[in-house]
Design a protein around this motif. Structure first.
Motif, PDB file in Angstrom:
ATOM      1  N   LEU A  87       7.864   6.759 -10.645  1.00  0.00           N
ATOM      2  CA  LEU A  87       7.942   8.211 -10.459  1.00  0.00           C
ATOM      3  C   LEU A  87       7.662   8.984 -11.742  1.00  0.00           C
ATOM      4  O   LEU A  87       7.928  10.185 -11.817  1.00  0.00           O
ATOM      5  CB  LEU A  87       9.334   8.606  -9.929  1.00  0.00           C
ATOM      6  N   GLU A  88       7.100   8.303 -12.754  1.00  0.00           N
ATOM      7  CA  GLU A  88       6.870   8.991 -14.029  1.00  0.00           C
ATOM      8  C   GLU A  88       5.903  10.160 -13.894  1.00  0.00           C
ATOM      9  O   GLU A  88       5.950  11.115 -14.673  1.00  0.00           O
ATOM     10  CB  GLU A  88       6.375   8.007 -15.093  1.00  0.00           C
ATOM     11  N   GLY A  89       5.042  10.116 -12.881  1.00  0.00           N
ATOM     12  CA  GLY A  89       4.093  11.214 -12.682  1.00  0.00           C
ATOM     13  C   GLY A  89       4.628  12.334 -11.818  1.00  0.00           C
ATOM     14  O   GLY A  89       3.906  13.287 -11.509  1.00  0.00           O
ATOM     15  N   PHE A  90       5.920  12.242 -11.425  1.00  0.00           N
ATOM     16  CA  PHE A  90       6.493  13.235 -10.507  1.00  0.00           C
ATOM     17  C   PHE A  90       7.762  13.871 -11.078  1.00  0.00           C
ATOM     18  O   PHE A  90       8.553  14.454 -10.337  1.00  0.00           O
ATOM     19  CB  PHE A  90       6.821  12.569  -9.165  1.00  0.00           C
ATOM     20  N   ILE A  91       7.937  13.775 -12.394  1.00  0.00           N
ATOM     21  CA  ILE A  91       9.156  14.259 -13.032  1.00  0.00           C
ATOM     22  C   ILE A  91       9.438  15.724 -12.715  1.00  0.00           C
ATOM     23  O   ILE A  91      10.584  16.124 -12.501  1.00  0.00           O
ATOM     24  CB  ILE A  91       9.090  14.027 -14.556  1.00  0.00           C
ATOM     25  N   GLY A  92       8.388  16.548 -12.657  1.00  0.00           N
ATOM     26  CA  GLY A  92       8.582  17.972 -12.416  1.00  0.00           C
ATOM     27  C   GLY A  92       8.480  18.380 -10.958  1.00  0.00           C
ATOM     28  O   GLY A  92       8.562  19.568 -10.635  1.00  0.00           O
ATOM     29  N   HIS A  93       8.348  17.402 -10.049  1.00  0.00           N
ATOM     30  CA  HIS A  93       8.233  17.716  -8.629  1.00  0.00           C
ATOM     31  C   HIS A  93       9.614  17.923  -7.998  1.00  0.00           C
ATOM     32  O   HIS A  93      10.633  17.473  -8.510  1.00  0.00           O
ATOM     33  CB  HIS A  93       7.507  16.591  -7.892  1.00  0.00           C
ATOM     34  N   TYR A  94       9.615  18.591  -6.844  1.00  0.00           N
ATOM     35  CA  TYR A  94      10.845  18.854  -6.105  1.00  0.00           C
ATOM     36  C   TYR A  94      10.931  17.908  -4.903  1.00  0.00           C
ATOM     37  O   TYR A  94       9.918  17.361  -4.452  1.00  0.00           O
ATOM     38  CB  TYR A  94      10.893  20.317  -5.661  1.00  0.00           C
ATOM     39  N   PRO A  95      12.141  17.684  -4.363  1.00  0.00           N
ATOM     40  CA  PRO A  95      12.300  16.752  -3.243  1.00  0.00           C
ATOM     41  C   PRO A  95      11.364  17.009  -2.069  1.00  0.00           C
ATOM     42  O   PRO A  95      10.915  16.060  -1.415  1.00  0.00           O
ATOM     43  CB  PRO A  95      13.770  16.947  -2.848  1.00  0.00           C
ATOM     44  N   SER A  96      11.061  18.267  -1.793  1.00  0.00           N
ATOM     45  CA  SER A  96      10.180  18.584  -0.667  1.00  0.00           C
ATOM     46  C   SER A  96       8.757  18.072  -0.885  1.00  0.00           C
ATOM     47  O   SER A  96       7.976  17.983   0.068  1.00  0.00           O
ATOM     48  CB  SER A  96      10.147  20.104  -0.439  1.00  0.00           C
ATOM     49  N   GLU A  97       8.436  17.722  -2.119  1.00  0.00           N
ATOM     50  CA  GLU A  97       7.097  17.227  -2.443  1.00  0.00           C
ATOM     51  C   GLU A  97       7.036  15.697  -2.491  1.00  0.00           C
ATOM     52  O   GLU A  97       6.007  15.132  -2.840  1.00  0.00           O
ATOM     53  CB  GLU A  97       6.663  17.795  -3.802  1.00  0.00           C
ATOM     54  N   LEU A  98       8.137  15.040  -2.127  1.00  0.00           N
ATOM     55  CA  LEU A  98       8.215  13.586  -2.190  1.00  0.00           C
ATOM     56  C   LEU A  98       8.211  12.974  -0.797  1.00  0.00           C
ATOM     57  O   LEU A  98       8.704  13.571   0.156  1.00  0.00           O
ATOM     58  CB  LEU A  98       9.498  13.156  -2.912  1.00  0.00           C
ATOM     59  N   SER A  99       7.682  11.761  -0.692  1.00  0.00           N
ATOM     60  CA  SER A  99       7.814  10.987   0.552  1.00  0.00           C
ATOM     61  C   SER A  99       9.240  10.455   0.640  1.00  0.00           C
ATOM     62  O   SER A  99      10.025  10.529  -0.317  1.00  0.00           O
ATOM     63  CB  SER A  99       6.827   9.826   0.554  1.00  0.00           C
ATOM     64  N   GLY A 100       9.588   9.882   1.805  1.00  0.00           N
ATOM     65  CA  GLY A 100      10.930   9.334   1.973  1.00  0.00           C
ATOM     66  C   GLY A 100      11.237   8.238   0.977  1.00  0.00           C
ATOM     67  O   GLY A 100      12.327   8.188   0.392  1.00  0.00           O
ATOM     68  N   GLY A 101      10.269   7.340   0.752  1.00  0.00           N
ATOM     69  CA  GLY A 101      10.477   6.259  -0.206  1.00  0.00           C
ATOM     70  C   GLY A 101      10.623   6.764  -1.628  1.00  0.00           C
ATOM     71  O   GLY A 101      11.445   6.268  -2.405  1.00  0.00           O
ATOM     72  N   MET A 102       9.826   7.775  -1.987  1.00  0.00           N
ATOM     73  CA  MET A 102       9.912   8.349  -3.333  1.00  0.00           C
ATOM     74  C   MET A 102      11.261   9.027  -3.540  1.00  0.00           C
ATOM     75  O   MET A 102      11.877   8.904  -4.615  1.00  0.00           O
ATOM     76  CB  MET A 102       8.765   9.336  -3.549  1.00  0.00           C
ATOM     77  N   ALA A 103      11.732   9.740  -2.525  1.00  0.00           N
ATOM     78  CA  ALA A 103      13.029  10.412  -2.628  1.00  0.00           C
ATOM     79  C   ALA A 103      14.153   9.391  -2.813  1.00  0.00           C
ATOM     80  O   ALA A 103      15.078   9.606  -3.606  1.00  0.00           O
ATOM     81  CB  ALA A 103      13.281  11.265  -1.385  1.00  0.00           C
ATOM     82  N   GLN A 104      14.066   8.271  -2.103  1.00  0.00           N
ATOM     83  CA  GLN A 104      15.115   7.259  -2.242  1.00  0.00           C
ATOM     84  C   GLN A 104      15.052   6.593  -3.611  1.00  0.00           C
ATOM     85  O   GLN A 104      16.084   6.245  -4.198  1.00  0.00           O
ATOM     86  CB  GLN A 104      14.979   6.218  -1.126  1.00  0.00           C
ATOM     87  N   ARG A 105      13.852   6.430  -4.151  1.00  0.00           N
ATOM     88  CA  ARG A 105      13.731   5.908  -5.517  1.00  0.00           C
ATOM     89  C   ARG A 105      14.371   6.876  -6.509  1.00  0.00           C
ATOM     90  O   ARG A 105      15.011   6.449  -7.483  1.00  0.00           O
ATOM     91  CB  ARG A 105      12.262   5.675  -5.867  1.00  0.00           C
TER      92      ARG A 105
END
Length: 251
Positions: free
Chosen positions: A123-141
């Motif tokens: 998730l190093e490329g998503f540090i500034g993203h919000y939960p609504s911008e994540l998939s279910g697996g990414m959110a659980q990570r």
């Protein structure tokens, strides 16, 4: 590290009836050990986890963490729930850092740790993203990094992959095993999935229908590190069949 002795939990229903969720349950978990728990719905798996977390009181018995009675939440324990429960107005980094922020800890050391954890789970490329911008697996990570940011000695996981599709579940299992290999936390992992339980664990605890009791403690002697090919190994098939039989007997 964890010592559970003759644990019993009785709930009182809305009708005033007593319901025994766990009865006479005893379990020890050593440091650096990955333990999974399987059992039918309603057998008290989540109740057991919540008691170990210090979020639920028990009726009888003893629960010790490093020899001290568990009386409430501990910084030595991280928790991952079935759903990520991320704060929607905070970024991936801010959600990871939430435990440090709540405790008023200086964020220098923990921010470095958060960056490394996010890198480890991709998730190093998503540090500034919000939960609504994540998939279910990414959110659980992200939820897993939050649970680990304070470097707890024990990680509790309550069916964290239960809501994911099969492909994402497989990817998450692989990432979790890689993360565990690098951290060697003690883990208590609740699941309904027998294959998941065997793939991840050093030991699989099998519970009976309510009231929940331990009916089998199955060592998993498959070599580590593991990849998905291990699921076709004869020993893996043997272990899953053995656990399935015990669940079907249910005693």
């Amino acid at each position: 590290m964890i010592a559970i002795k003759n644990l019993t939990k009785v709930f009182v229903s809305t009708k005033g009836e007593q319901v025994t969720a766990l009865e006479g349950l005893s379990l020890d978990i050593a440091p650096h050990t990955f333990v999974t728990v399987v059992g039918p719905s309603g057998c008290g798996k989540t109740t057991l986890l919540m008691i170990v977390a210090g979020l639920e009181f028990y009726s009888e018995g003893q629960v010790l963490l490093d020899g001290k009675a568990v009386c409430g939440p501990s910084d030595d324990v991280g928790i991952v729930f079935q759903r990520p429960v991320l704060l929607p107005w905070k970024t991936v980094m801010e959600n990871t850092m939430l435990p440090a922020m709540v405790r008023g800890l200086k964020d220098g050391h923990y921010r470095e740790r958060a960056v490394e954890l996010l890198r480890q789970v991709g998730l190093e490329g998503f540090i500034g993203h919000y939960p609504s911008e994540l998939s279910g697996g990414m959110a659980q990570r992200n939820a897993i990094t939050r649970a680990l940011v304070l470097d707890p000695r024990l990680l509790l996981m309550d069916e964290p992959f239960g809501a994911l599709d099969a492909i994402t579940r497989d990817r998450m299992m692989l990432q979790l095993t890689e993360l565990w290999e690098s951290t060697r936390k003690a883990v208590l992992f609740i699941t309904h999935n027998i294959q998941e339980a065997v793939f991840l664990a050093d030991r699989v605890i099998v519970m009976s229908p309510r009231p929940g009791r331990i009916i089998a403690d199955v060592p998993v002697d498959l070599p580590r590190p593991r990849d998905l090919d291990v699921m076709s190994h004869p020993r893996f098939v043997e272990l899953t069949s053995r656990i399935r039989e015990r669940l079907e007997i249910g005693k």
